[in-house]
Design a protein around this motif. Structure first.
Motif, short mmCIF file in Angstrom:
data_model
loop_
_atom_site.label_atom_id
_atom_site.label_comp_id
_atom_site.label_asym_id
_atom_site.label_seq_id
_atom_site.Cartn_x
_atom_site.Cartn_y
_atom_site.Cartn_z
N HIS A 166 0.84 -1.20 0.00
CA HIS A 166 0.00 0.00 0.00
C HIS A 166 0.87 1.25 0.00
O HIS A 166 0.57 2.24 -0.68
N GLN A 255 -1.24 13.68 3.60
CA GLN A 255 -2.66 13.30 3.57
C GLN A 255 -3.03 12.66 2.24
O GLN A 255 -3.81 11.69 2.20
N GLN A 258 -1.59 9.15 2.20
CA GLN A 258 -2.37 8.30 3.10
C GLN A 258 -3.70 7.91 2.47
O GLN A 258 -4.16 6.77 2.61
N ALA A 259 -4.31 8.86 1.74
CA ALA A 259 -5.57 8.57 1.04
C ALA A 259 -5.35 7.52 -0.04
O ALA A 259 -6.19 6.63 -0.24
N ALA A 261 -2.97 5.18 -0.06
CA ALA A 261 -2.75 3.89 0.60
C ALA A 261 -4.06 3.32 1.14
O ALA A 261 -4.30 2.11 1.05
N ALA A 262 -4.90 4.20 1.69
CA ALA A 262 -6.19 3.75 2.22
C ALA A 262 -7.07 3.18 1.12
O ALA A 262 -7.75 2.16 1.31
N ARG A 263 -7.06 3.81 -0.06
CA ARG A 263 -7.84 3.30 -1.18
C ARG A 263 -7.30 1.95 -1.64
O ARG A 263 -8.07 1.06 -2.00
N SER A 264 -5.99 1.80 -1.62
CA SER A 264 -5.38 0.52 -1.96
C SER A 264 -5.86 -0.58 -1.01
O SER A 264 -6.17 -1.70 -1.43
N GLN A 265 -5.94 -0.26 0.27
CA GLN A 265 -6.43 -1.21 1.26
C GLN A 265 -7.90 -1.57 1.01
O GLN A 265 -8.30 -2.73 1.13
N GLU A 266 -8.70 -0.56 0.65
CA GLU A 266 -10.12 -0.79 0.35
C GLU A 266 -10.27 -1.73 -0.84
O GLU A 266 -11.14 -2.61 -0.86
#
Length: 271
Positions: A166, A255, A258-259, A261-266
């Motif tokens: 991520h 930020q 991080q957004a 990486a967060a989308r990759s996790q989703e």
């Protein structure tokens, strides 16, 4: 590198970059098969001398290595057609964002040697950066092959924890777009200073090229040192950086990453 018979499932930009990189390195064209439903894409590859096809399962059965170059939302459907193929003695490579090695092995249960790759679009100009992660039982010889494969279009970095993929997505997979947006904003600002668009573009392109070369050619210097070397106290650069700092530029970048990486996790959960 070994000359395995590679079947590319999907003939998009990244597949094109890798195939072109392989051919430039002298990889035999007859050892490459590209599968794509689009006739124009198949024609592009056929002109390069590589094999083309439409039946993914047939190509996978023939191949020593299968590289999945499809969009994440298409992965389950594509793998359903491949699930009947025995992958026990084949290498499976995926360049799809957000699809874990565990998910790939669930979709194709016979796959044992599995390598996940997060490339980026500079691979199109042989300056890519790819993060690599191998599933637990992947043969060392297969890991070497994947590294050599991706090195034809840039550089590689092995990860020992798949969760780090991520961060790789945020750092290199998506980051070319960050830079392009900044270049676009700089060009627009110069136009508003009464420079014509072509002159503004020329200035910005060379500035980013020069800055990148300074970073690459001076690896003994960290980025903060390079920044300070350009910044004279009380000068023009300091005035510009003061605006960035007042607008919390570093926090905005953090930020944004991080957004990403967060989308990759989703996406790992979605597909």
């Amino acid at each position: 590198m070994q000359h395995k018979l590679i079947a590319f499932i999907g003939g998009g930009n990244m597949a094109q970059a890798i195939v072109l990189g392989l051919l430039k390195q002298g990889y035999p064209a007859e050892q490459i098969i590209v599968n794509d439903p689009n006739e124009t894409k198949r024609a592009f590859f056929a002109e390069l001398g590589v094999q083309t096809a439409q039946d993914n399962a047939v190509s996978a059965k023939r191949a020593d290595a299968v590289l999945l170059a499809v969009k994440p939302q298409m992965m389950a459907e594509v793998c359903r057609c491949l699930a009947g193929v025995d992958f026990s003695d084949k290498l499976l490579i995926s360049i799809a964002a957000g699809i874990s090695t565990a998910r790939l092995q669930a979709l194709i249960p016979s796959a044992q040697s599995v390598v996940r790759v997060m490339p980026n679009t500079p691979a199109l100009v042989n300056e890519g950066m790819a993060g690599l992660f191998a599933a637990k039982n992947t043969a060392q010889v297969d890991c070497i092959f994947v590294q050599e494969l991706l090195n034809t279009v840039g550089k590689t970095l092995w990860l020992h924890d798949e969760a780090q993929m991520h961060a790789v997505t945020a750092a290199s997979g998506s980051s070319p777009a960050y830079f392009f947006q900044m270049l676009e904003a700089m060009q627009q600002a110069l136009v508003e200073m009464n420079l014509d668009a072509d002159s503004a573009c020329a200035l910005v392109r060379q500035a980013i090229f020069g800055a990148a070369k300074m970073a690459i050619d001076n690896t003994q210097l960290d980025f903060s040192t390079l920044r300070r070397n350009v910044t004279s106290k009380g000068g023009t650069t300091e005035a510009a950086l003061a605006v960035f700092n007042a607008q919390h530029f570093n926090q905005i970048v953090a930020q944004a990453m991080q957004a990403c990486a967060a989308r990759s996790q989703e996406m790992e959960k979605l597909f």
